[in-house]
Design an enzyme around this catalytic site. Sequence first.
Site, mmCIF file in Angstrom:
data_model
loop_
_atom_site.group_PDB
_atom_site.id
_atom_site.type_symbol
_atom_site.label_atom_id
_atom_site.label_comp_id
_atom_site.label_asym_id
_atom_site.label_seq_id
_atom_site.Cartn_x
_atom_site.Cartn_y
_atom_site.Cartn_z
ATOM 1 N N GLY A 87 1.291 1.624 0.548
ATOM 2 C CA GLY A 87 1.657 0.060 0.220
ATOM 3 C C GLY A 87 2.319 -0.186 -0.928
ATOM 4 N N CYS A 88 3.167 0.727 -1.527
ATOM 5 C CA CYS A 88 4.088 0.325 -2.585
ATOM 6 C C CYS A 88 5.593 0.666 -2.334
ATOM 7 C CB CYS A 88 3.971 1.351 -3.890
ATOM 8 S SG CYS A 88 2.209 1.285 -4.390
#
Lengths: 147, 418
Positions: free
Chosen positions: A56-57
């Site tokens: 999610g980065c």
Amino acid sequence: MAELHNDTIEARARQLVEEFALFDDWMEKYEYLIELGKSLPPLEPEYKTEAFRIHGCQSQVWIRPEFRDGRVYFKGDSDALITKGLVALLIRVLSGQPPEAILNARLDFLDEIGLKAHLSPTRKNGLAAMIEQMRRYAQAYLQASRN
Amino acid sequence: MPASVDSTGLQTTFDVARVRADFPALHQRIYDGRPLVYLDNAATTQKPQVVIDRIRDFYLRENANVHRGVHYLSQIASDAYDEARRLVAAFIGAPDPSQVIFTRGTTESINLVAATYGRRHVGEGDEIVLSAMEHHSNIVPWQLLCEEKGARLRVVPVDERGVLDLEALERALTERTRLVAIAHVSNALGTVNPVREIIRMAHARGIPVLVDGAQAIQHLEVNVAELDCDFYCFSGHKMYGPTGIGILYGKAELLEAMPPYQGGGDMIERVTFERTTYNRLPYKFEAGTPHIAGAIGLGAAVAYLNGLGRTAVAHYEDELLRYATERLQEVPGLRLIGTAPHKVSVLSFVIEGVHPYDAGTLLDQMGIAVRTGHHCTQPLMDRLGLPGTIRASLALYNTREEIDALVEALHRVVRMLR
């Protein structure tokens, strides 16, 4: 043990808020965040694996937990320096704390520093993903220690 | 610099200060009062006041459903909607407005062709040819089609500069090729592909060509009849128009022969439970109430661009790109990604020792909007061996001063991150 009583998540967070308050300009605050990232003890390369990666980065982030004497210790790294600075903030506040404290921490300090208003939506998601993963580790240790 | 007027009444020189005054969003200060420098135009452009006003006026005075009502407002709205279609058709040189279909955007336009033309003509063992620099929107719809049909993609490589290998493209065209789908301009690199030549090569073998014009229409004069492309797709919001509206142009005989895309109101001629016959073009492909305000807003954007003069805009943008390309080289460790001889708008780059994401964040803090990452072109980034780039993309309202601000900010970024 006396000094440990004062070494709470809240106390560490307050300390960080005060440090960031020293800078008026947001570029200076970012400079400080980058410094925190640069001075974060490195995570050994053998732990920069899929198992410890935070998803999610936009950049690559790894966080590795260790459970010793009833406390969770975190190490982490990122290929992007600002992200590494965010990892450093979380580690400084959460590492070495008991799992219950990590699970109950409110982490308002990120708002108080003003970081959330200055982070892009993708970074905010990344930060949330890091916190969630750290809490998940704490939860797992808590359960393991109760069994 | 005062704008002069040529014999056709169009502006021939370009007064950027006057143009900037047309765009309200450009004149704001962000964070601690820093002037906004908007260099993310390949993602979406800002809107001129005339477009904003046109949409507002529509909702204030003209709002009604189109092609249905017997009443006054419905007639006004239908006329405005049809006029927008005529404006777009003339803008791209479409032989007839009925060949211009309103969609939600480039992505839907491509999906429409894949779901109709593609489903009908692509079978097991067939091939669709595309380039290594395609946007995911011009990859995934074809991939889905190939999975369904047992067909496969043939990918034409690009070189280090981001130039398409035309000889490889020629070799990729076989009797199994059912379609060539190609970007007119690469969103990640700015490369202008020689689509006219590609179309000629494909047509020589009887293969139709779909052109993804999402990054071309706002920079280049596009004439679909001269190009002889079979399909041309673009979005309103990247050409100073509203979001949620886009265009699919198609050759009449192809569009006529294609099955409908979605079923619903407006696309039918006669419905019974046994059988439905479909409306004529373009309505066959516009099921349901369309994005009327969006179409009308796009029409206003087209009129605005026509008023500025397309040649004057292209000339100005080209000069600005040259200036920016030159000035960026001053930044220590900066390497431009995408150095094709024929380029528009896009400056993609990496800086040694600097993560693109960090650079983007710090530029943002200094008021400069860029994009970082893979730009929805992961296969291209894989090919170039990069996790992503920093991308500044220019529009007609950007200035040399903004480029100077970018260069100065990048110097600071490098000092902070290394």
